[in-house]
Scaffold this active site. Structure first.
Site, PDB file in Angstrom:
ATOM      1  N   LYS A  21     -31.912  66.510  25.586  1.00 39.21           N
ATOM      2  CA  LYS A  21     -31.126  66.233  24.377  1.00 39.21           C
ATOM      3  C   LYS A  21     -31.898  66.675  23.127  1.00 39.21           C
ATOM      4  CE  LYS A  21     -30.430  61.670  23.205  1.00 39.21           C
ATOM      5  NZ  LYS A  21     -30.717  61.430  21.787  1.00 39.21           N
ATOM      6  N   SER A  22     -33.160  66.319  23.025  1.00 34.98           N
ATOM      7  CA  SER A  22     -33.950  66.666  21.830  1.00 34.98           C
ATOM      8  C   SER A  22     -34.032  68.182  21.663  1.00 34.98           C
ATOM      9  CB  SER A  22     -35.378  66.116  21.956  1.00 34.98           C
ATOM     10  OG  SER A  22     -35.374  64.727  21.855  1.00 34.98           O
ATOM     11  N   ARG A 121     -28.753  52.092  10.606  1.00 36.03           N
ATOM     12  CA  ARG A 121     -30.149  52.476  10.847  1.00 36.03           C
ATOM     13  C   ARG A 121     -30.806  53.029   9.578  1.00 36.03           C
ATOM     14  NH1 ARG A 121     -30.162  55.931  16.248  1.00 36.03           N
ATOM     15  NH2 ARG A 121     -32.412  55.820  15.852  1.00 36.03           N
ATOM     16  N   GLN A 169     -38.202  62.841  14.465  1.00 40.02           N
ATOM     17  CA  GLN A 169     -36.995  63.165  13.693  1.00 40.02           C
ATOM     18  C   GLN A 169     -37.343  63.433  12.238  1.00 40.02           C
ATOM     19  OE1 GLN A 169     -34.335  59.883  14.415  1.00 40.02           O
ATOM     20  NE2 GLN A 169     -33.858  60.564  16.495  1.00 40.02           N
ATOM     21  N   SER A 193     -46.094  62.663  18.115  1.00 37.90           N
ATOM     22  CA  SER A 193     -44.704  62.526  18.569  1.00 37.90           C
ATOM     23  C   SER A 193     -44.259  63.880  19.138  1.00 37.90           C
ATOM     24  CB  SER A 193     -43.797  62.115  17.409  1.00 37.90           C
ATOM     25  OG  SER A 193     -43.698  63.167  16.477  1.00 37.90           O
ATOM     26  N   ASP A 314     -38.427  55.729  24.044  1.00 34.92           N
ATOM     27  CA  ASP A 314     -37.062  55.702  24.591  1.00 34.92           C
ATOM     28  C   ASP A 314     -37.035  55.120  26.004  1.00 34.92           C
ATOM     29  OD1 ASP A 314     -36.112  56.821  22.267  1.00 34.92           O
ATOM     30  OD2 ASP A 314     -35.962  58.852  23.054  1.00 34.92           O
ATOM     31  N   ARG A 387     -28.956  54.025  26.329  1.00 35.74           N
ATOM     32  CA  ARG A 387     -30.159  53.798  27.144  1.00 35.74           C
ATOM     33  C   ARG A 387     -30.168  52.400  27.763  1.00 35.74           C
ATOM     34  NH1 ARG A 387     -32.341  58.573  26.870  1.00 35.74           N
ATOM     35  NH2 ARG A 387     -32.639  59.580  24.848  1.00 35.74           N
TER      36      ARG A 387
HETATM   37  C1  S3P Z   1     -36.033  62.091  18.901  1.00 38.40           C
HETATM   38  C2  S3P Z   1     -37.095  61.382  18.416  1.00 38.40           C
HETATM   39  C3  S3P Z   1     -37.279  59.947  18.659  1.00 38.40           C
HETATM   40  C4  S3P Z   1     -36.454  59.462  19.830  1.00 38.40           C
HETATM   41  C5  S3P Z   1     -35.044  59.958  19.787  1.00 38.40           C
HETATM   42  C6  S3P Z   1     -35.011  61.475  19.768  1.00 38.40           C
HETATM   43  C7  S3P Z   1     -35.942  63.526  18.558  1.00 38.40           C
HETATM   44  O1  S3P Z   1     -36.888  59.222  17.514  1.00 38.40           O
HETATM   45  O2  S3P Z   1     -36.474  58.054  19.901  1.00 38.40           O
HETATM   46  O3  S3P Z   1     -34.327  59.506  20.918  1.00 38.40           O
HETATM   47  O4  S3P Z   1     -35.166  64.259  19.215  1.00 38.40           O
HETATM   48  O5  S3P Z   1     -36.643  63.945  17.647  1.00 38.40           O
HETATM   49  P1  S3P Z   1     -37.885  58.989  16.273  1.00 38.40           P
HETATM   50  O6  S3P Z   1     -38.356  60.309  15.878  1.00 38.40           O
HETATM   51  O7  S3P Z   1     -37.069  58.362  15.210  1.00 38.40           O
HETATM   52  O8  S3P Z   1     -38.956  58.071  16.793  1.00 38.40           O
END
Ligand code: S3P
Length: 437
Positions: A21-22, A121, A169, A193, A314, A387
């Site tokens: 997905k990311s 959020r 993100q 991250s 996640d 999830r």
């Molecule tokens: C994601 C980053 C994570 C993750 C989300 C997807 C991304 O969030 O929890 O499901 O695709 O960059 P955060 O960056 O807010 O921690």
């Protein structure tokens, strides 16, 4: 939708999880911003990635479906058109935050909103840095920190920004904005991250340097590249956990992305004594990929916290589920970010695992799980969160008796094929110990 689950006699077979997905979000957004056309294969068909697709289409990007591929015709940084309507990120935090970075760079006004969960959020984490770069970003509601966001973009300048919380993100939003800013953009992370944006931008010819936890980006155009999206580790994690917890299981999960910033669950499971191995390791589209074999395991408790958290955030509901079946007490800390996901995943996990007979205590930033008691099927709810739905589906495959899951349709946000993948494991597998199906 309600789905009834029973523990199958055995759990054996192969699964190919959906595309990550990311990486799919990034393949759509970055190729759409690049010059030229490129194909994206094995992309995620989940609701979240559809939201990104719809937002990019509304900005004038053409996506063509050719068999199982999506051809993206990039607009280049200056080819976007002003959308005629409000953009809708649906349930997707990644869409909202990454798109905000792009919208901040475009010389017109847009409004982006989402569903009730997403509107609850925090968006101040992108409003802050994008405003510092020169965009006007107006939030709504509590402290003007929520969506809908009204964004007047263009004329950005690069910044040096220390992220207050590790967030791929937010990091990505700043880098996307930085691509068309004047001067360099530097982002520093407090903990590592996921780095899919950095990898993809580099493959597209961006001038980007990564030094420890600091990323430096020089603005400039990028070129579209073909991307084969690896299988989603976060989706594979449900099968890994199911196999480890079920008493007679062996699952081979094929073609899974094993980027080190995603696979914290593997480290924790190894620590817990899980029988999980990586096979056939290779690279696909600049990302490490492997087949993952997981078998029934005897687990022991562990503690989880600190710098590893972003690499498994996640997957924490699944780690909590695994801990219910481990010997000893597991403590999860430093995970307050879990409270501001699609649901408050700390309280949702605690409430639902408790319904299934587990002994779980809630902490402000985590959970304490006293392992031991077998899970007993019960009625439980997804809390509108994909999830949580998927974690409870796995719980239903290992609990004794019937689990009745309300909100089973929520899996479609990240894993629409989940129920058919489960069915594909076959009739024999699915026969329960008592003979019911
Ligand atoms: C994601 C980053 C994570 C993750 C989300 C997807 C991304 O969030 O929890 O499901 O695709 O960059 P955060 O960056 O807010 O921690």
């Amino acid at each position: 939708m309600v789905r009834r689950l029973n523990r199958p006699q055995r759990l054996r077979g192969q699964i190919s999880p959906p595309g990550d997905k990311s990486i799919t979000h990034r393949a759509f957004i970055l190729n759409g911003t690049a010059t030229g056309s490129a194909e994206v294969r094995n992309f995620s068909h989940g609701g979240d990635c559809h939201s990104t697709l719809a937002c990019m289409r509304a900005l004038g990007v053409r996506f063509e479906e050719v068999e199982d591929r999506l051809v993206v015709h990039g607009r280049g940084a200056h080819g976007f058109t002003e959308p005629r309507d409000i953009l809708d990120a649906g349930n997707s935090g990644t869409t909202m935050r990454l798109m905000s970075g792009l919208l901040a760079s475009l010389p017109f006004r847009t409004t982006i909103t989402g569903d009730a969960s997403l509107r609850g959020r925090p968006m101040d984490r992108v409003i802050g840095p994008l405003s510092l770069m020169g965009a006007t970003v107006l939030g709504s509601g509590d402290g003007h920190a929520r969506a809908p966001l009204i964004i007047q973009g263009g004329g950005l300048r690069g910044i040096t920004y220390d992220l207050p919380v590790a967030s791929a993100q937010v990091k990505s939003a700043i880098l996307i904005a930085g691509m068309s800013a004047e001067g360099e953009t530097v982002v520093r992370e407090p903990a590592p991250s996921r780095d899919h944006t950095e990898r993809m931008l580099t493959a597209m010819g961006a001038r980007l340097r990564v030094d420890e936890r600091e990323i430096t980006l020089q603005p400039g155009p990028i070129t579209a590249v073909d991307i084969t999206v690896p299988g989603d580790f976060s989706s594979a994690a449900f099968w890994i956990t199911a196999a480890c917890l079920h008493p007679d299981a062996e699952l081979l999960i094929l073609g899974v992305g094993v980027n080190q910033y995603r696979t914290g669950l593997l480290e924790v499971f190894k620590d817990m004594g899980a029988d999980v191995t990586l096979e056939n390791q290779r690279f696909v589209g600049g990302e490490p990929v492997a087949d993952i074999r997981a078998r029934s395991s005897h687990l022991r408790a562990t503690s989880v916290g600190g710098q590893i958290i972003p690499a498994l955030l996640d997957e924490l509901p699944l780690i909590a589920l695994a801990a219910t079946q481990a010997v000893g007490t597991t403590e999860i800390r430093d995970a307050a970010e879990l409270r501001i996901k699609e649901s408050d995943r700390i309280s949702a996990t605690c409430a639902e695992l408790t319904r299934l007979g587990a002994r779980v205590e809630e902490l402000p930033d985590g959970l304490i799980i006293h392992g031991g008691p077998d899970l007993q099927g019960a009625s439980c709810s997804s809390h509108g969160d994909h999830r949580i739905a998927l974690t409870l589906a796995v719980a239903g495959l290992v609990a004794s008796g019937e689990t009745v899951l309300d909100g089973a349709e929520d899996v479609s946000i990240s894993y629409p094929e989940f129920w058919s993948d489960l069915d594909s494991l076959g009739e024999t597998n699915m026969q329960t110990a008592t003979g019911a199906s």
